[in-house]
Design an enzyme around this catalytic site. Structure first.
Site, PDB file in Angstrom:
ATOM      1  N   GLU A  28       2.467  -0.365  -1.740  1.00  0.00           N
ATOM      2  CA  GLU A  28       2.935   1.007  -1.479  1.00  0.00           C
ATOM      3  C   GLU A  28       1.792   1.705  -0.782  1.00  0.00           C
ATOM      4  O   GLU A  28       0.717   1.874  -1.365  1.00  0.00           O
ATOM      5  CB  GLU A  28       3.266   1.733  -2.790  1.00  0.00           C
ATOM      6  CG  GLU A  28       4.342   1.094  -3.640  1.00  0.00           C
ATOM      7  CD  GLU A  28       5.716   1.177  -3.019  1.00  0.00           C
ATOM      8  OE1 GLU A  28       5.868   1.816  -1.962  1.00  0.00           O
ATOM      9  OE2 GLU A  28       6.638   0.576  -3.580  1.00  0.00           O
ATOM     10  N   LEU A  81      -4.977   0.549  -8.029  1.00  0.00           N
ATOM     11  CA  LEU A  81      -4.397   1.897  -7.993  1.00  0.00           C
ATOM     12  C   LEU A  81      -5.194   2.885  -7.145  1.00  0.00           C
ATOM     13  O   LEU A  81      -6.408   2.732  -6.980  1.00  0.00           O
ATOM     14  CB  LEU A  81      -4.328   2.452  -9.425  1.00  0.00           C
ATOM     15  CG  LEU A  81      -3.591   1.593 -10.453  1.00  0.00           C
ATOM     16  CD1 LEU A  81      -3.634   2.275 -11.819  1.00  0.00           C
ATOM     17  CD2 LEU A  81      -2.153   1.352 -10.035  1.00  0.00           C
ATOM     18  N   TYR A 131      -5.855 -11.612   1.473  1.00  0.00           N
ATOM     19  CA  TYR A 131      -6.386 -12.250   0.259  1.00  0.00           C
ATOM     20  C   TYR A 131      -5.351 -13.252  -0.292  1.00  0.00           C
ATOM     21  O   TYR A 131      -5.699 -14.353  -0.698  1.00  0.00           O
ATOM     22  CB  TYR A 131      -6.676 -11.227  -0.844  1.00  0.00           C
ATOM     23  CG  TYR A 131      -7.630 -10.105  -0.511  1.00  0.00           C
ATOM     24  CD1 TYR A 131      -8.611 -10.228   0.473  1.00  0.00           C
ATOM     25  CD2 TYR A 131      -7.556  -8.893  -1.211  1.00  0.00           C
ATOM     26  CE1 TYR A 131      -9.479  -9.181   0.753  1.00  0.00           C
ATOM     27  CE2 TYR A 131      -8.421  -7.844  -0.940  1.00  0.00           C
ATOM     28  CZ  TYR A 131      -9.370  -7.984   0.042  1.00  0.00           C
ATOM     29  OH  TYR A 131     -10.223  -6.952   0.303  1.00  0.00           O
ATOM     30  N   LYS A 167      -6.778  -2.131 -12.111  1.00  0.00           N
ATOM     31  CA  LYS A 167      -8.031  -1.692 -11.498  1.00  0.00           C
ATOM     32  C   LYS A 167      -7.767  -0.282 -10.975  1.00  0.00           C
ATOM     33  O   LYS A 167      -7.174  -0.092  -9.913  1.00  0.00           O
ATOM     34  CB  LYS A 167      -8.432  -2.650 -10.371  1.00  0.00           C
ATOM     35  CG  LYS A 167      -9.806  -2.368  -9.809  1.00  0.00           C
ATOM     36  CD  LYS A 167      -9.619  -1.511  -8.591  1.00  0.00           C
ATOM     37  CE  LYS A 167     -10.814  -1.165  -7.819  1.00  0.00           C
ATOM     38  NZ  LYS A 167     -11.199   0.237  -7.985  1.00  0.00           N
ATOM     39  N   TRP A 181      -6.271   7.171  -6.295  1.00  0.00           N
ATOM     40  CA  TRP A 181      -6.818   8.249  -7.126  1.00  0.00           C
ATOM     41  C   TRP A 181      -5.913   9.482  -7.169  1.00  0.00           C
ATOM     42  O   TRP A 181      -6.208  10.431  -7.876  1.00  0.00           O
ATOM     43  CB  TRP A 181      -8.204   8.678  -6.618  1.00  0.00           C
ATOM     44  CG  TRP A 181      -8.312   8.804  -5.130  1.00  0.00           C
ATOM     45  CD1 TRP A 181      -8.895   7.901  -4.288  1.00  0.00           C
ATOM     46  CD2 TRP A 181      -7.824   9.863  -4.302  1.00  0.00           C
ATOM     47  NE1 TRP A 181      -8.790   8.333  -2.979  1.00  0.00           N
ATOM     48  CE2 TRP A 181      -8.137   9.538  -2.963  1.00  0.00           C
ATOM     49  CE3 TRP A 181      -7.143  11.055  -4.544  1.00  0.00           C
ATOM     50  CZ2 TRP A 181      -7.803  10.348  -1.884  1.00  0.00           C
ATOM     51  CZ3 TRP A 181      -6.799  11.872  -3.469  1.00  0.00           C
ATOM     52  CH2 TRP A 181      -7.127  11.515  -2.167  1.00  0.00           C
ATOM     53  N   CYS A 216       1.356  10.760  -1.236  1.00  0.00           N
ATOM     54  CA  CYS A 216       1.769   9.838  -0.174  1.00  0.00           C
ATOM     55  C   CYS A 216       3.037  10.300   0.529  1.00  0.00           C
ATOM     56  O   CYS A 216       3.215  10.039   1.703  1.00  0.00           O
ATOM     57  CB  CYS A 216       1.950   8.439  -0.744  1.00  0.00           C
ATOM     58  SG  CYS A 216       3.094   8.407  -2.104  1.00  0.00           S
ATOM     59  N   GLU A 265      -2.374   9.953   8.904  1.00  0.00           N
ATOM     60  CA  GLU A 265      -2.271  10.534   7.566  1.00  0.00           C
ATOM     61  C   GLU A 265      -3.550  11.321   7.267  1.00  0.00           C
ATOM     62  O   GLU A 265      -4.653  10.806   7.426  1.00  0.00           O
ATOM     63  CB  GLU A 265      -2.122   9.412   6.530  1.00  0.00           C
ATOM     64  CG  GLU A 265      -1.951   9.930   5.132  1.00  0.00           C
ATOM     65  CD  GLU A 265      -1.763   8.814   4.115  1.00  0.00           C
ATOM     66  OE1 GLU A 265      -2.541   7.845   4.142  1.00  0.00           O
ATOM     67  OE2 GLU A 265      -0.846   8.930   3.292  1.00  0.00           O
TER      68      GLU A 265
HETATM   69  P1  NAD Z   1      -7.559   3.150  -0.946  1.00  0.00           P
HETATM   70  O1  NAD Z   1      -6.724   2.177  -0.224  1.00  0.00           O
HETATM   71  O2  NAD Z   1      -8.865   3.524  -0.362  1.00  0.00           O
HETATM   72  O3  NAD Z   1      -7.884   2.641  -2.416  1.00  0.00           O
HETATM   73  C1  NAD Z   1      -6.861   2.211  -3.278  1.00  0.00           C
HETATM   74  C2  NAD Z   1      -7.416   1.181  -4.234  1.00  0.00           C
HETATM   75  O4  NAD Z   1      -7.828   0.036  -3.489  1.00  0.00           O
HETATM   76  C3  NAD Z   1      -8.626   1.671  -5.015  1.00  0.00           C
HETATM   77  O5  NAD Z   1      -8.520   1.207  -6.342  1.00  0.00           O
HETATM   78  C4  NAD Z   1      -9.782   1.001  -4.293  1.00  0.00           C
HETATM   79  O6  NAD Z   1     -10.916   0.771  -5.111  1.00  0.00           O
HETATM   80  C5  NAD Z   1      -9.160  -0.313  -3.860  1.00  0.00           C
HETATM   81  N1  NAD Z   1      -9.822  -0.902  -2.708  1.00  0.00           N
HETATM   82  C6  NAD Z   1     -10.536  -0.268  -1.741  1.00  0.00           C
HETATM   83  N2  NAD Z   1     -11.030  -1.162  -0.867  1.00  0.00           N
HETATM   84  C7  NAD Z   1     -10.636  -2.395  -1.276  1.00  0.00           C
HETATM   85  C8  NAD Z   1     -10.824  -3.706  -0.783  1.00  0.00           C
HETATM   86  N3  NAD Z   1     -11.534  -3.950   0.314  1.00  0.00           N
HETATM   87  N4  NAD Z   1     -10.246  -4.725  -1.450  1.00  0.00           N
HETATM   88  C9  NAD Z   1      -9.522  -4.495  -2.564  1.00  0.00           C
HETATM   89  N5  NAD Z   1      -9.329  -3.283  -3.094  1.00  0.00           N
HETATM   90  C10 NAD Z   1      -9.874  -2.228  -2.448  1.00  0.00           C
HETATM   91  O7  NAD Z   1      -6.606   4.403  -1.165  1.00  0.00           O
HETATM   92  P2  NAD Z   1      -6.959   5.772  -1.885  1.00  0.00           P
HETATM   93  O8  NAD Z   1      -7.866   6.507  -0.966  1.00  0.00           O
HETATM   94  O9  NAD Z   1      -7.372   5.553  -3.285  1.00  0.00           O
HETATM   95  O10 NAD Z   1      -5.524   6.480  -1.963  1.00  0.00           O
HETATM   96  C11 NAD Z   1      -5.017   7.180  -0.913  1.00  0.00           C
HETATM   97  C12 NAD Z   1      -3.994   6.344  -0.163  1.00  0.00           C
HETATM   98  O11 NAD Z   1      -2.994   5.874  -1.061  1.00  0.00           O
HETATM   99  C13 NAD Z   1      -3.258   7.137   0.868  1.00  0.00           C
HETATM  100  O12 NAD Z   1      -3.141   6.393   2.053  1.00  0.00           O
HETATM  101  C14 NAD Z   1      -1.881   7.327   0.259  1.00  0.00           C
HETATM  102  O13 NAD Z   1      -0.848   7.528   1.157  1.00  0.00           O
HETATM  103  C15 NAD Z   1      -1.704   6.091  -0.510  1.00  0.00           C
HETATM  104  N6  NAD Z   1      -0.702   6.260  -1.568  1.00  0.00           N
HETATM  105  C16 NAD Z   1       0.506   5.660  -1.403  1.00  0.00           C
HETATM  106  C17 NAD Z   1       1.497   5.806  -2.370  1.00  0.00           C
HETATM  107  C18 NAD Z   1       2.820   5.120  -2.222  1.00  0.00           C
HETATM  108  O14 NAD Z   1       3.518   4.989  -3.216  1.00  0.00           O
HETATM  109  N7  NAD Z   1       3.189   4.663  -1.042  1.00  0.00           N
HETATM  110  C19 NAD Z   1       1.249   6.576  -3.503  1.00  0.00           C
HETATM  111  C20 NAD Z   1       0.002   7.175  -3.645  1.00  0.00           C
HETATM  112  C21 NAD Z   1      -0.974   6.996  -2.657  1.00  0.00           C
END
Ligand code: NAD
Length: 491
Positions: free
Chosen positions: A262, A160, A250, A186, A162, A297, A392
């Protein structure tokens, strides 16, 4: 007025992971800090889980699934438990809202009126649907029966972001639990606290141990082992496009688990020449970009506007931006809190700097406030080559671009790698239908800013989505496998 600061002082915050119905530390004993972005104060030390903890959680989830204690219940029994679960979330509205505001910096009024109620509503909606869904019988000769049934996939991992910690969790666990799976969540490392409290409420409602587990920690330590685990049957992710791509790797390199992604967006609102009531459009679009600090998002971070209404709209938007108060998330009057972390603040600031350096005209904002606060910011004269048109930002930063024809406006709206959502303003119903079809986005809102409702599928085209949809009955597809059972009746 309710004193949420006083309430916050009385809440005891979770500080353990949740596996097999029990609070637990990481096997390594390591921890990490989660802080309040509004004050920098450390809220809790949480287990820094890693692949050893993932193995334990997957084994617990698999054992619960195999035992049938949840997966083989009558759908109406699962429904009853999940409806109780939704009720407990509502009963604990204030506590959950305050934890969410503390951990994510989200305004308390939004948490109370949107995040927590929508979380309960989502879980209840999927619960109520589950005992009204029928499988299918294929056309066949009288000598055979062909059943087409849907079965839970087994163990689902949900990774998920944040920005909406509670709601994104609900969008995943609502359909995954309703369809009979065991789930390992997670949460984002910045915002794990409400996920832990939700897991505790699930157990209280009667969800059996091992069916809903929460592992805290970093993406590479927990997200990646979940993505690579051969004991995980499906992985659902919301987050950045960059990390989303990794989950495809993966899966390809392990058991080819189902992957639903998403991801990011650069959604545009298109304001056509015949659009009317520019004041109302400005109000809707200010909400579309500034709400939740722009950490959304589907934020409409671009507006493509016909030149005939451009200047009026920019002026009306500037006026709207001034009304977005930024301040203490626990003050009910605050519309925007701080950005979620120092890293994210630095990213947003550097993209604003790129806008200035590349020649966009700043209309308002552009500066920081106290701590991690960021003022609502509008750029005009933005062209398609600019970084702030393409990338973005995930902050309260709007890019306005002029178009001289409807065709050019639609073409510009589609001119990014993303395709999550789009908005269209027109008073011509034929144009509305035609342009809505031409916009490359998973959700198109006409004369409003919307993500649809819980009943409508949500997800993205292009680099915004892959492999399924959240919300609606469509979300059940990613958590179920289609099976054909062919019975020969002649023997
Ligand atoms: P992120 O991709 O950095 O992190 C998301 C999750 O992935 C976190 O739990 C993080 O710990 C995990 N993660 C990070 N690196 C990883 C890796 N190498 N392997 C596996 N897991 C890993 O995103 P964020 O900064 O938490 O959220 C912001 C992003 O989420 C923005 O791009 C936003 O647009 C997107 N978002 C999309 C939607 C949608 O429905 N399309 C909704 C909300 C947010």
């Amino acid at each position: 007025m309710t004193d949420y600061r006083a309430i916050a002082k009385q809440i005891s915050l979770p500080s353990k992971a949740f596996v097999d119905g029990e609070w637990c530390d990481a096997r390594s004993g390591k921890t990490f800090e989660t802080a309040n972005p509004a004050t920098g104060e450390v809220l809790a030390e949480l287990p820094l889980c890693d692949d050893a903890d993932v193995d334990i959680a997957v084994a617990a989830a698999r054992a619960a699934f195999r035992s049938g204690v949840w997966s083989c219940l009558h759908p109406s029994e699962r429904k009853d438990v999940l409806i109780r679960f939704a009720g407990l979330i509502e009963d604990n509205l204030t506590e959950l809202a305050v934890i969410e505001a503390l951990d994510a910096g989200k305004p308390i009024t939004d948490c109370l009126e949107i995040d927590v109620p929508e979380t309960a509503r989502c879980i209840r909606w999927h619960a109520e649907a589950q005992d009204k869904i029928y499988d299918q019988v294929a056309p066949s000769s009288p000598d055979a029966v062909g059943l087409i049934v849907r079965e839970p996939v087994g163990v689902v991992a949900a990774v998920l972001p944040w920005n909406f910690p509670l709601m994104m969790m609900a969008w995943k666990i609502g359909p995954a639990l309703a369809t009979g799976n065991s789930v390992i969540v997670k949460p984002a490392e910045q915002t794990s606290l409400t996920a832990l409290r939700i897991a505790e409420l699930a157990i209280e409602a009667g969800v059996p141990a091992g069916v809903l587990n929460v592992l805290t920690g970093m993406g590479p330590d927990v997200g990646e082992p979940l993505g690579r685990h051969v004991g995980v049957d499906a992985l659902t992710f919301t987050g950045s496009t960059e990390v989303g791509r990794k989950f495809l790797e993966y899966a390809a390199q392990s058991n080819m688990k189902e992957v639903c992604l998403e991801m990011g967006g650069k959604s545009a609102a298109v304001v056509l020449e015949d659009a009317r009531d520019i004041g109302r459009i400005a109000e809707l679009q200010a909400n579309a970009i500034f709400w939740n600090m722009g950490e959304n998002c589907t934020a409409n971070s671009r507006i493509i506007v016909h030149e005939s209404v451009h200047d009026d709209l920019v002026e009306a938007l500037r006026h709207q931006a001034a009304a977005w108060s930024v301040g203490d998330p626990l003050n009910p009057e605050t519309r925007n809190g701080p950005l979620v972390s120092q890293d994210h603040f630095t990213k947003v600031s550097s993209l604003v700097r790129a806008g200035l350096d590349e020649g966009a005209r700043i209309v308002c904002g552009g500066q920081a406030g106290e701590g991690l606060e960021f003022q609502p910011t509008i750029f005009a004269d933005v062209t398609r080559e600019m970084t702030i048109f393409q990338e973005e930002i995930f902050g309260p930063v709007l890019a306005v671009t002029r178009a001289s024809t409807d065709e050019e406006a639609i073409e510009l709206a589609n001119a990014t790698p993303y395709g999550l959502a789009a908005t269209l303003y027109t008073t011509d119903v034929a144009k509305a239908h035609r342009c809505a079809r031409q916009l490359e986005a998973g959700t198109v809102s006409v004369n409003s800013y919307s993500e649809g409702e819980i009943s409508t599928p949500f997800g993205g085209f292009k680099a915004s989505g892959f492999g399924g949809r959240d919300n609606g009955l469509h979300a059940h597809e990613q958590y179920t496998e289609l099976k054909t059972i062919w019975i020969d009746l002649t023997g």
